[in-house]
Design a protein around this motif. Structure first.
Motif, PDB file in Angstrom:
ATOM      1  N   HIS A  38      -0.254 -11.056   5.003  1.00  0.00           N
ATOM      2  CA  HIS A  38      -1.571 -10.586   4.550  1.00  0.00           C
ATOM      3  C   HIS A  38      -1.410  -9.749   3.285  1.00  0.00           C
ATOM      4  N   ASN A  39      -1.836 -10.305   2.150  1.00  0.00           N
ATOM      5  CA  ASN A  39      -1.772  -9.583   0.879  1.00  0.00           C
ATOM      6  C   ASN A  39      -2.885 -10.092  -0.034  1.00  0.00           C
ATOM      7  N   PRO A  40      -4.167  -9.897   0.383  1.00  0.00           N
ATOM      8  CA  PRO A  40      -5.277 -10.416  -0.428  1.00  0.00           C
ATOM      9  C   PRO A  40      -5.370  -9.681  -1.758  1.00  0.00           C
ATOM     10  N   PRO A  41      -5.883 -10.337  -2.837  1.00  0.00           N
ATOM     11  CA  PRO A  41      -6.438 -11.696  -2.823  1.00  0.00           C
ATOM     12  C   PRO A  41      -5.396 -12.770  -3.105  1.00  0.00           C
ATOM     13  N   LYS A  42      -4.109 -12.373  -3.171  1.00  0.00           N
ATOM     14  CA  LYS A  42      -3.093 -13.355  -3.529  1.00  0.00           C
ATOM     15  C   LYS A  42      -2.755 -14.282  -2.374  1.00  0.00           C
ATOM     16  N   LEU A  43      -2.669 -13.733  -1.151  1.00  0.00           N
ATOM     17  CA  LEU A  43      -2.254 -14.539  -0.010  1.00  0.00           C
ATOM     18  C   LEU A  43      -2.831 -13.949   1.258  1.00  0.00           C
ATOM     19  N   MET A  44      -3.290 -14.829   2.141  1.00  0.00           N
ATOM     20  CA  MET A  44      -3.804 -14.390   3.433  1.00  0.00           C
ATOM     21  C   MET A  44      -3.928 -15.613   4.321  1.00  0.00           C
ATOM     22  N   LEU A  45      -4.193 -15.362   5.604  1.00  0.00           N
ATOM     23  CA  LEU A  45      -4.434 -16.444   6.551  1.00  0.00           C
ATOM     24  C   LEU A  45      -5.926 -16.707   6.604  1.00  0.00           C
ATOM     25  N   ASN A  46      -6.331 -17.959   6.404  1.00  0.00           N
ATOM     26  CA  ASN A  46      -7.747 -18.319   6.385  1.00  0.00           C
ATOM     27  C   ASN A  46      -7.961 -19.488   7.338  1.00  0.00           C
ATOM     28  N   ASP A  47      -8.421 -19.166   8.550  1.00  0.00           N
ATOM     29  CA  ASP A  47      -8.690 -20.199   9.556  1.00  0.00           C
ATOM     30  C   ASP A  47      -7.445 -21.051   9.793  1.00  0.00           C
ATOM     31  N   GLN A  48      -6.313 -20.377  10.049  1.00  0.00           N
ATOM     32  CA  GLN A  48      -5.033 -21.020  10.347  1.00  0.00           C
ATOM     33  C   GLN A  48      -4.487 -21.841   9.181  1.00  0.00           C
ATOM     34  N   GLN A  49      -4.992 -21.586   7.961  1.00  0.00           N
ATOM     35  CA  GLN A  49      -4.488 -22.229   6.760  1.00  0.00           C
ATOM     36  C   GLN A  49      -4.169 -21.152   5.728  1.00  0.00           C
ATOM     37  N   PRO A  50      -3.274 -21.438   4.780  1.00  0.00           N
ATOM     38  CA  PRO A  50      -3.030 -20.453   3.726  1.00  0.00           C
ATOM     39  C   PRO A  50      -4.294 -20.216   2.918  1.00  0.00           C
ATOM     40  N   GLY A  51      -4.579 -18.972   2.608  1.00  0.00           N
ATOM     41  CA  GLY A  51      -5.726 -18.621   1.789  1.00  0.00           C
ATOM     42  C   GLY A  51      -5.304 -17.721   0.644  1.00  0.00           C
ATOM     43  N   GLU A 164       2.994   7.349   3.150  1.00  0.00           N
ATOM     44  CA  GLU A 164       3.363   5.959   3.389  1.00  0.00           C
ATOM     45  C   GLU A 164       2.340   5.278   4.294  1.00  0.00           C
ATOM     46  N   VAL A 165       1.874   4.106   3.877  1.00  0.00           N
ATOM     47  CA  VAL A 165       0.869   3.342   4.630  1.00  0.00           C
ATOM     48  C   VAL A 165       1.403   1.934   4.854  1.00  0.00           C
ATOM     49  N   SER A 166       0.785   1.220   5.788  1.00  0.00           N
ATOM     50  CA  SER A 166       1.272  -0.105   6.153  1.00  0.00           C
ATOM     51  C   SER A 166       0.614  -1.222   5.355  1.00  0.00           C
ATOM     52  N   SER A 167      -0.463  -0.924   4.604  1.00  0.00           N
ATOM     53  CA  SER A 167      -1.138  -1.963   3.835  1.00  0.00           C
ATOM     54  C   SER A 167      -1.916  -1.322   2.702  1.00  0.00           C
ATOM     55  N   PHE A 168      -2.287  -2.139   1.694  1.00  0.00           N
ATOM     56  CA  PHE A 168      -3.116  -1.631   0.613  1.00  0.00           C
ATOM     57  C   PHE A 168      -4.475  -1.190   1.147  1.00  0.00           C
ATOM     58  N   GLU A 169      -5.002  -1.934   2.144  1.00  0.00           N
ATOM     59  CA  GLU A 169      -6.296  -1.544   2.731  1.00  0.00           C
ATOM     60  C   GLU A 169      -6.223  -0.128   3.292  1.00  0.00           C
ATOM     61  N   GLU A 170      -5.135   0.145   4.003  1.00  0.00           N
ATOM     62  CA  GLU A 170      -4.967   1.479   4.586  1.00  0.00           C
ATOM     63  C   GLU A 170      -4.837   2.540   3.499  1.00  0.00           C
ATOM     64  N   GLY A 171      -4.163   2.200   2.405  1.00  0.00           N
ATOM     65  CA  GLY A 171      -4.019   3.154   1.309  1.00  0.00           C
ATOM     66  C   GLY A 171      -5.345   3.496   0.665  1.00  0.00           C
ATOM     67  N   PHE A 172      -6.178   2.469   0.379  1.00  0.00           N
ATOM     68  CA  PHE A 172      -7.496   2.725  -0.197  1.00  0.00           C
ATOM     69  C   PHE A 172      -8.373   3.505   0.776  1.00  0.00           C
ATOM     70  N   ALA A 173      -8.248   3.193   2.084  1.00  0.00           N
ATOM     71  CA  ALA A 173      -9.027   3.918   3.086  1.00  0.00           C
ATOM     72  C   ALA A 173      -8.621   5.392   3.136  1.00  0.00           C
ATOM     73  N   ALA A 174      -7.327   5.674   2.958  1.00  0.00           N
ATOM     74  CA  ALA A 174      -6.862   7.060   2.947  1.00  0.00           C
ATOM     75  C   ALA A 174      -7.477   7.846   1.792  1.00  0.00           C
ATOM     76  N   VAL A 175      -7.658   7.194   0.633  1.00  0.00           N
ATOM     77  CA  VAL A 175      -8.306   7.853  -0.509  1.00  0.00           C
ATOM     78  C   VAL A 175      -9.779   8.109  -0.196  1.00  0.00           C
ATOM     79  N   ARG A 176     -10.438   7.112   0.415  1.00  0.00           N
ATOM     80  CA  ARG A 176     -11.859   7.295   0.750  1.00  0.00           C
ATOM     81  C   ARG A 176     -12.063   8.435   1.741  1.00  0.00           C
ATOM     82  N   ARG A 177     -11.128   8.587   2.685  1.00  0.00           N
ATOM     83  CA  ARG A 177     -11.257   9.646   3.697  1.00  0.00           C
ATOM     84  C   ARG A 177     -10.812  11.009   3.187  1.00  0.00           C
ATOM     85  N   GLY A 178     -10.281  11.075   1.975  1.00  0.00           N
ATOM     86  CA  GLY A 178      -9.822  12.349   1.441  1.00  0.00           C
ATOM     87  C   GLY A 178      -8.414  12.711   1.848  1.00  0.00           C
TER      88      GLY A 178
END
Length: 735
Positions: A38-51, A164-178
């Protein structure tokens, strides 16, 4: 193959379309095993296919070539390890580095160019690396980004705090939460999500890289050649699938490096700063050159070997100890007091047999499958580490509830982990893979990390001595408590069906000695244990949610009793029952109670529901709304154990209550204890001002009754009048 063998035995492979044959559907007889993380928008799983961008491109190539894709979802580290081991044929979205080129094969034409960029919360002015000093930065754990950022900030002599975070989503969420001032992400994810998540791009950029599809070293030459063919064919054509994929993810078609306008302003400011301090600038440049030469790829490689397992990619023993010490330190803070943590040590049974019968390579493959199975079962509930050989550790923090309840939860998790290992397909010629687990609990920062490691090691030894495929706690006392709790829970599940639960009733009296009602008290008559006290089973019923069917049975019994009394001399008597917080918060609680009243014909005004002060602290407005609905049905409402909680008096006066019950812990002290007498007098005065009735619980003597009556209390309950007993043994006459 192990990582060490792969590093020593492979050379960089670059494939050109001129030297290799075209790969046809016939040439690719087997499905193409593709790793997808999982590394959007470059790569992700989309309905059991590469997205994502690289996934869409791969699907377009596969459609033209007739490739059959076999998708393998995995984490980044697991994907990379599987590719190196030859368990995958292709992995999209791999940045080329000299180290990776020694163990992997890459095609020639990069799919995309990328770099890392810093994204800040609004209102900051992070224009250059020096502005990061003292700032909190969210960065992907164990990533090359993190390593480059360490080098960059160290070269400029600045010290940010890295989260240290486990994903970019978590990192952006940490900034939003302060929790962080800024986050580091690759520019593709940042361009895609920064604006939508309210973050601003900064001119701070580093770690340029080309992104490729990668194959195992020495394999996939023809496959990579076909990928190069399509990239060279599609990139110049603005209407090709390549540009369609970019447009579909809002990525600029000009993917080569360019300097954003904002960066020119940042560079101008930095040049001005350097011009004002030329001597310092010269020193910094020398440090940059020296440290860059010293660390290129050597530092990245040594950092990985120092902190991660080369076989599974999981954190190693050093990382585990650091994490454990951090949790122990946090437990000593006031807000974390009383929240247990747990350490589990898992060891495979008969792992040496696999290495002896097959090979160490086969053993490494099994370890990788075990790591993936454990990760899937744990999700985000624990910290997983590979300590070496066939030994794994799981660290869990902030377990809720008392130690026995925490131990029960850990035991269930450990059983799930054992099931995950035993579900793995066995190696040919070897028995089913099983594991043993040793466990220990800790709280308030005690004991130290070294002692905890010794405890789980001893517990693991006990599990192995018991024959393996099992688990053991370090503490025999905790082990016994867990076993007892399991037995109690199983027995409680059968108690209602076997009619072992009963209601005893205790009369409630007025000042003239007349009975005005009864309180129904739950009792458990166990066939072997005898009468089980409520304190021994009601908390367990609440934790397991067995209180829901039990509580409904209690309400039904109370309503049926009121219906039986209707039209008799006891028609004016009340029946009071306690309502659990778990039961009270059920969405359909009021509706189900209303249905019971209609079904039994019980007069709602004779039913009293008792709730505790602690209930008022949980979502107060929702509690007030539910109480108001109950009051609208005509039901009486009482606040039980008043004085032992922390409810706000200003909130209390807004609740639709009918009575307060003074807790027995205060009544037992009157009239001799000055503190208890002062508390009881205050409660009586407060109740009078709010227009509430008061019932004093735990009245055990005539002296207590007389003192309470002299202070204005009119209702009493306790052993002085009658002990709780079955209804048929009570002689109740209405006053």
């Amino acid at each position: 193959m192990t990582a060490q063998n792969a590093l020593s035995g492979a050379r960089r492979i670059l494939v050109t379309t001129a030297l290799l044959p075209i790969l046809s559907a016939e040439a690719l007889a087997e499905p193409l095993r593709v790793g997808v993380y999982h590394n959007p928008p470059k790569l992700m799983l989309n309905d059991q296919q590469p997205g994502g961008i690289l996934g869409d491109l791969l699907l377009a190539m596969a459609d033209r070539e007739g490739w059959q894709l076999e998708v393998h979802p995995c984490s980044w580290q697991a994907c990379l390890a599987a590719l190196e081991a030859g368990e995958l044929d292709l992995l999209p979205d791999v940045a080329w580095t000299t180290t990776r080129a020694e163990v992997l094969a890459f095609h020639r034409e990069p799919v995309l160019h990328s770099w890392s960029q810093v994204y800040q919360r609004p209102g900051l002015s992070l224009d250059a690396v020096v502005d990061l000093d003292g700032r909190r930065l969210a960065v992907l754990e164990g990533s090359i980004q993190s390593e480059f950022l360490h080098q960059l900030t160290d070269s400029f002599g600045v010290t940010p705090t890295l989260l240290e975070v486990s994903s970019f989503e978590e990192g952006f969420a940490a900034v939003r939460r302060g929790q962080a001032d800024a986050a580091v992400a690759n520019r593709h994810y940042g361009d895609w999500q920064a604006s939508a998540q309210g973050l601003e791009v900064t001119p701070i950029m580093f770690q340029p890289a080309g992104l490729f599809y990668a194959a195992p070293a020495g394999e996939g030459e023809a496959l990579l050649a076909r990928i190069d063919h399509y990239l060279e064919l599609w990139k110049p054509d603005a209407r090709s699938p390549y540009h369609q994929a970019l447009a579909g993810w809002n990525v600029r078609s000009d993917d080569r490096f360019h300097v954003p306008p904002l960066l020119w302003w940042g560079l101008s400011g930095l040049l001005l700063l350097l011009a004002l301090s030329a001597g310092t600038s010269l020193l910094l440049r020398r440090r940059v050159r020296a440290r860059t030469a010293q660390y290129q790829e050597a530092q990245a490689h040594s950092h990985r070997l120092a902190h991660y397992s080369p076989v599974t990619g999981l954190p190693n023993r050093g990382r585990l100890l650091a994490q454990l010490q951090q949790i122990l330190a946090a437990q000593q803070r006031p807000e974390s007091r009383g929240k247990p943590g747990a350490l589990l040590l898992l060891n495979l049974d008969r792992f040496k047999l696999i290495n002896d019968l097959h090979s160490h390579e086969q053993g490494d493959r099994l370890l990788l499958r075990v790591a993936e199975a454990l990760e899937q079962r744990l999700a985000e509930s624990g910290f997983l580490a590979h300590l070496g050989s066939d030994e794994f550790a799981i660290l869990i923090e902030d377990l809720d509830g008392p130690m026995a309840a925490a131990a029960h939860r850990v035991e269930r998790l450990a059983e799930a982990l054992l099931d995950a290992v035993s579900a793995l397909p066995p190696c040919q010629g070897t028995p089913r893979t099983t594991a043993s687990i040793g466990m220990t609990l800790f709280a308030d920062g005690q004991p130290d990390a070294g002692s905890l490691i010794q405890q789980v090691d001893l517990a693991l030894t006990r599990a192995k001595a018991a024959g393996g495929a099992t688990l053991r706690f370090f503490s025999e006392e905790i082990q016994s408590e867990v076993v007892e709790r399991v037995r109690m829970e199983q027995a409680l599940q059968q108690a209602l069906a076997h009619h072992e639960l009963t209601l005893h009733y205790q009369p409630q009296m007025d000042a003239n000695g007349h009975c005005i009602g009864v309180e129904g008290l739950l009792r458990w008559q166990h066939p072997q244990r005898g009468m089980v006290p409520p304190v021994a089973f009601i908390p367990l019923a609440e934790q397991t949610r067995l209180i829901l069917p039990i509580g409904h049975w209690v309400l039904r019994s109370a309503c049926k009793l009121l219906a039986d009394w209707a039209g008799t001399a006891k028609a004016r008597l009340r029946v009071a029952v306690n309502v659990s917080a778990v039961q009270f918060h059920e969405p359909d609680f009021v509706a189900r109670l209303e249905a019971l009243l209609e079904e039994t014909g019980a007069p709602a005004e004779r039913l009293t529901l008792e709730v505790t002060e602690s209930l008022l602290l949980e979502d107060p407005e929702r509690v007030r709304g539910t109480l108001t609905e109950l009051r609208a049905l005509g039901i009486r409402l009482a606040l039980d154990d008043f004085g032992t909680g922390y409810s706000s008096l200003s909130y209390l006066k807004r609740l639709p209550l009918d009575e307060l019950k003074i807790d027995r812990s205060f009544v037992m002290g009157v009239p001799d204890d000055a503190a208890d007498t002062a508390i009881v007098e205050t409660i009586l005065t407060l109740a009078a001002s709010l227009g509430l009735e008061v019932i004093a619980e735990g009245v055990e003597s005539a002296e207590q009754r007389d003192w309470l009556a002299s202070r204005g209390c009119r209702l009493f309950q306790g052993y002085h009048f009658h002990r709780p007993a079955p209804l048929e043994s009570l002689e109740i006459t209405a006053g």
